[in-house]
Design an enzyme around this catalytic site. Structure first.
Site, PDB file in Angstrom:
ATOM      1  N   ARG A 403       0.834  -1.201   0.000  1.00  0.00           N
ATOM      2  CA  ARG A 403       0.000   0.000   0.000  1.00  0.00           C
ATOM      3  C   ARG A 403       0.870   1.253   0.000  1.00  0.00           C
ATOM      4  NH1 ARG A 403      -2.863   3.989   2.855  1.00  0.00           N
ATOM      5  NH2 ARG A 403      -5.028   4.208   2.129  1.00  0.00           N
ATOM      6  N   CYS A 404       1.921   1.259   0.811  1.00  0.00           N
ATOM      7  CA  CYS A 404       2.812   2.427   0.862  1.00  0.00           C
ATOM      8  C   CYS A 404       3.421   2.723  -0.505  1.00  0.00           C
ATOM      9  CB  CYS A 404       3.937   2.188   1.862  1.00  0.00           C
ATOM     10  SG  CYS A 404       3.434   2.198   3.584  1.00  0.00           S
ATOM     11  N   MET A 405       3.714   1.679  -1.279  1.00  0.00           N
ATOM     12  CA  MET A 405       4.439   1.854  -2.537  1.00  0.00           C
ATOM     13  C   MET A 405       3.537   2.195  -3.708  1.00  0.00           C
ATOM     14  SD  MET A 405       7.419  -1.069  -2.421  1.00  0.00           S
ATOM     15  CE  MET A 405       6.271  -2.443  -2.441  1.00  0.00           C
TER      16      MET A 405
END
Length: 412
Positions: A403-405
């Site tokens: 999700r962060c990426m």
């Protein structure tokens, strides 16, 4: 680009089928990390760059294989830098860093202005050392040391004139889409703030996005995309902790209420420490009414419910248990919680640290996760969540998962 293509950019939930996303493939900026500087640059180790790139390529291939269009920050930025106004904006911003001083800032501005768009984009992301900055041209033919700057004279050859941006691969944080509008965020950590400069240039100048409404900008109170979860159409949860301030949540709430795209914002205080820097390190949605969550957080996380008040004000209720407030806001009887790890504290803590919570939903009941979190992934599968796993031994050293990426810009 046609108006119909512009109108296709929209994100109303965490789990609607993902159609289009922005990534950043890690590159030379990771090669700048050393045991001496990795802490200041927010990494827990010095990653093996080639392996990190291979892992990221596997992530991108997983998305492409599921019909997701992948756009890359580097390509979007380079395309913008062919435009004189975008180029001037970003060069002026970088050269205006007060730590450079007037003389070095002026020389840096001249240096950057002479670079072609591809090289300029690389320098802005990968950074520039004193040795690489080198000498200053005079009348286009001679060269002399950059001796007019005390700042330059006191620097070692490996010191950065422009810091690298190794966290650029976490594209979720510098921009978040809310409905048909984009919020270019205000990053809290000094090592990351230039990321929003570059992201802002893309959203202001790239032909894909020039007509898109902008509802936040880096000059405002600290707000990071990893803290913003679109729980359902009309409902946001926003973490308040190390990176996002209460004032940032208030500002965002007022702006989304004014646009009418959101009816409820849940402000969720989280522990202000490295392991839980964003709300999406604690929980993420994997279906319309199912969430993967760090087990100890289920009975600890609270939420304040924010709704529009009279005369542009805010009505704030709570606190109450987050999972109860979220279920009510979404309009379901209860949320099904799938725990990170098993219920034993050690497994849960290990897999939360390794981003077991940080899944990226590709569609309802379908998510991408790091393969190393075997217990959490098995629990997801048993719960009926189709889980595509990717390697992340090197990517995870920056404390971020799938999700962060990723920055979704179109979901069904």
């Amino acid at each position: 680009m046609s108006s119909s293509e512009h109108s296709s950019y929209r994100v109303d939930s965490e789990t609607g089928r993902l159609r289009r996303v922005i990534l950043h493939r890690p590159g030379g900026e990771l090669r700048r990390l050393t045991p001496r500087n990795n802490g200041a640059l927010l990494f827990d180790g010095v990653p093996w760059v080639e392996r990190a790139q291979a892992e990221h390529d596997r992530f991108a291939r997983t998305l492409l294989d599921h019909g997701v269009e992948v756009l890359y920050i580097g390509a979007l930025l380079t395309e913008c830098l062919y435009l004189p106004e975008a180029r001037e904006e970003v060069v002026a911003s970088v050269a205006a860093d007060r730590n450079l001083g007037e003389t070095l800032g002026r020389e840096l501005r001249a240096y950057l202005s002479d670079l072609d768009p591809e090289r300029l984009a690389a320098v802005l992301i990968e950074g520039l050392t004193k040795d690489e900055f080198g000498t200053v041209p005079i009348y286009g033919s001679q060269a002399s040391p950059r001796g007019g700057s005390l700042r330059h004279r006191l620097m070692r050859g490996t010191d950065f004139v422009i810091d690298p941006l190794p966290n650029m691969m976490f594209t979720r944080d510098s921009a978040v889409w809310i409905g048909d509008a984009v919020a270019v965020t205000s990053l809290a950590m000094p090592a990351r703030r230039r990321e929003t400069t570059l992201t802002g240039v893309i959203y202001r100048h790239h032909q894909r996005f020039t007509d898109i409404p902008k509802i936040y900008d880096p000059s405002l109170e600290h707000l990071e995309g990893g803290d913003v979860l679109a729980l359902a159409p009309g409902v946001l949860a926003v973490g308040v902790g190390e990176r996002t301030t209460p004032a940032g949540v208030e500002r965002l709430a007022r702006r989304v209420f004014e646009r009418g795209t959101i009816r409820t914002v849940l402000a969720v205080p989280i522990a202000q420490r490295r392991a839980t820097m964003h709300l999406d390190t604690v929980c993420t949605m994997v279906d319309a009414d199912r969430m993967v969550m760090y087990a100890p957080a289920e009975r600890r996380l609270e939420a304040y419910t924010i709704t529009p008040g009279d005369s542009g004000g805010l009505d704030i209720g709570g606190p109450r248990l987050f999972i109860d407030a979220a279920a009510e806001a979404i309009g379901v009887e209860r949320l099904e919680i799938i725990h990170t790890g098993e219920r034993d504290v050690v497994t849960a803590e290990r897999e939360q640290w390794d981003d077991g919570n940080n899944t990226l939903a590709l569609a309802p009941g379908m998510a991408v996760a790091y393969e190393r979190n075997t217990v959490t992934n098995a629990r997801l599968e048993r719960a009926g969540i189709k889980t595509m796993t990717i390697p992340g031994s090197e990517l995870g050293s920056g404390r971020g998962g799938p999700r962060c990426m990723s920055c979704p810009i179109t979901r069904d």
